[in-house]
Motif scaffolding. Structure first.
Motif, short mmCIF file in Angstrom:
data_model
loop_
_atom_site.label_atom_id
_atom_site.label_comp_id
_atom_site.label_asym_id
_atom_site.label_seq_id
_atom_site.Cartn_x
_atom_site.Cartn_y
_atom_site.Cartn_z
N GLN A 134 0.84 -1.20 0.00
CA GLN A 134 0.00 0.00 0.00
C GLN A 134 0.87 1.25 0.00
O GLN A 134 1.79 1.38 0.80
N TYR A 135 0.55 2.18 -0.91
CA TYR A 135 1.29 3.43 -0.96
C TYR A 135 0.46 4.49 -1.69
O TYR A 135 -0.49 4.16 -2.42
N GLU A 136 0.84 5.72 -1.48
CA GLU A 136 0.21 6.85 -2.19
C GLU A 136 1.07 7.20 -3.39
O GLU A 136 2.25 7.55 -3.25
N ALA A 137 0.50 7.09 -4.58
CA ALA A 137 1.24 7.44 -5.79
C ALA A 137 1.35 8.96 -5.89
O ALA A 137 0.35 9.67 -5.75
N ILE A 138 2.55 9.44 -6.12
CA ILE A 138 2.79 10.88 -6.27
C ILE A 138 2.81 11.23 -7.76
O ILE A 138 3.53 10.62 -8.54
N ASP A 139 1.99 12.20 -8.14
CA ASP A 139 1.92 12.61 -9.54
C ASP A 139 3.24 13.21 -10.00
O ASP A 139 3.89 13.95 -9.25
N LEU A 140 3.62 12.88 -11.23
CA LEU A 140 4.86 13.42 -11.79
C LEU A 140 4.62 14.80 -12.40
O LEU A 140 3.57 15.04 -13.01
N PRO A 141 5.56 15.72 -12.26
CA PRO A 141 5.40 17.06 -12.86
C PRO A 141 5.36 16.98 -14.38
O PRO A 141 5.97 16.11 -15.00
N GLU A 142 4.63 17.91 -14.97
CA GLU A 142 4.59 18.02 -16.42
C GLU A 142 5.85 18.72 -16.93
O GLU A 142 6.34 19.66 -16.29
N VAL A 143 6.36 18.26 -18.06
CA VAL A 143 7.53 18.89 -18.66
C VAL A 143 7.26 19.12 -20.15
O VAL A 143 6.34 18.54 -20.73
N VAL A 144 8.06 19.98 -20.75
CA VAL A 144 7.96 20.21 -22.19
C VAL A 144 8.46 18.96 -22.92
O VAL A 144 9.55 18.46 -22.65
N ARG B 207 3.93 7.50 -17.91
CA ARG B 207 4.30 8.74 -18.58
C ARG B 207 5.78 8.80 -18.91
O ARG B 207 6.18 9.31 -19.95
N ASP B 208 6.61 8.28 -18.01
CA ASP B 208 8.05 8.27 -18.24
C ASP B 208 8.66 7.18 -17.38
O ASP B 208 7.94 6.32 -16.85
N CYS B 209 9.98 7.20 -17.21
CA CYS B 209 10.66 6.07 -16.57
C CYS B 209 10.59 6.09 -15.05
O CYS B 209 10.95 5.11 -14.41
N MET B 210 10.14 7.20 -14.45
CA MET B 210 10.11 7.31 -12.99
C MET B 210 8.72 7.08 -12.42
O MET B 210 7.72 7.50 -13.01
N SER B 211 8.67 6.42 -11.26
CA SER B 211 7.45 6.27 -10.47
C SER B 211 7.77 6.65 -9.03
O SER B 211 8.84 6.31 -8.53
N ALA C 49 11.92 14.82 -17.70
CA ALA C 49 10.83 14.25 -16.91
C ALA C 49 11.37 13.50 -15.70
O ALA C 49 10.85 13.62 -14.58
N ALA C 50 12.45 12.72 -15.90
CA ALA C 50 13.05 11.97 -14.80
C ALA C 50 13.67 12.92 -13.77
O ALA C 50 13.56 12.71 -12.56
#
Length: 286
Positions: free
Chosen positions: A71-81, A107-111, A139-140
């Motif tokens: 169980q964990y809270e997923a943190i949204d990734l920031p938007e990038v160009v 969205r990209d390689c990081m979670s 993004a990473a």
């Protein structure tokens, strides 16, 4: 018409149904032995083969393995160009991103996840090699900074699970800029007296190794992981010498002081729990 001709359509229909009902990924081939392994058994063993190979896993799987009760809270990734350089080789960069996102459902390689490991609050950021080789891009870099900011805001430690082939060439100098930016994010953790622990997995190479992968307070590695800046083949071609056995693998790096401890995947949560308990930050004054 013979009796065989009369029943053939029914048999064909039954066989087609059975084929369609059978998952394509029911079996997984061991990279070391070539043995076919039953997927459910491999999942139960945390994707570690009988030969001891710690297979590469995606971010969601890693986060579920590490956090208490998955169980964990997923943190949204920031938007990038996206595609800031309008890069194109034999394929457009935007097309490569679309293909990677479709294949990985990410969205990209990081979670990033926030939760508890053995009762200790912690932010975990995971790099997924299956997404464009886990390459370090804008993004990473933004995701790493977001993870560090979250850890500071929640006054807890941060764990980074690395797996990368280096910087993302399609973003040029902008990808290389993420190396000093992530270093400054680690400084913010140290200024807040929060622990930063790195888990090195197979493979961790290139600019990632030259930045946040080697700036942890404690460095843990999974068995047999390839860890280095340039690959062994490139080094051999450069120095024109044969490298020693196990060069750039976890165990070799531990012997030479670059890794603190090599830990089997099944023992990672217990190990992280002990370290986070010992390095637990002081509660903030009201």
């Amino acid at each position: 018409m013979s009796w065989l001709d009369r029943i053939r359509p029914g048999i064909n229909k039954l066989l087609k149904k059975k084929t369609n009902d059978t998952p394509d990924n029911l079996w997984v081939k061991c990279p070391d032995t070539g043995e076919m392994l039953y997927r459910a058994d491999l999942e139960a063993k945390l994707w570690v083969t009988p030969s001891g190979r710690h297979m590469r896993i995606n971010g969601e799987t890693r986060l579920k393995q590490l956090f208490d009760n998955s169980q964990y809270e997923a943190i949204d990734l920031p938007e990038v160009v996206e595609d800031p350089l309008k890069f194109k080789d034999d394929k457009k960069y935007v097309d490569r991103l679309k293909a990677a996102r479709a294949a990985n459902n990410a969205r990209d390689c990081m979670s990033i996840g926030y939760g508890k490991i053995k009762g200790n609050d912690v932010v975990v950021i995971v790099q997924d090699f299956s997404f464009m080789g886990g390459s370090l891009g804008m993004a990473a870099g933004e995701a790493f900074i977001k993870a560090a900011e979250t850890a500071v805001a929640k006054n807890c430690g941060m764990i980074c699970v690395t797996a990368a082939g280096g910087a993302r060439m399609q973003e040029g100098i902008l990808s290389l800029m993420q190396m000093p930016r992530t270093t400054l994010a680690i400084d913010s953790l140290r200024d807040a007296a929060l622990p930063y622990i790195v888990l090195l997995t197979d493979p961790t190479t290139g600019g990632v190794t030259a930045s946040y992968a080697m700036l942890g307070d404690i460095h843990i590695a999974e068995p047999g992981a390839l860890i280095g800046f340039a690959g062994p083949r490139v080094i051999e071609q450069t120095i024109r010498q044969k490298l020693p056995p196990g060069f750039q693998r976890s165990e070799y790096l531990k012997e030479h002081g670059m890794v603190d401890i090599v830990v089997h995947r099944a023992d990672l949560r217990e190990t992280f729990g002990k370290l986070l308990g010992m390095l637990k930050p002081q509660a903030k004054a009201a």
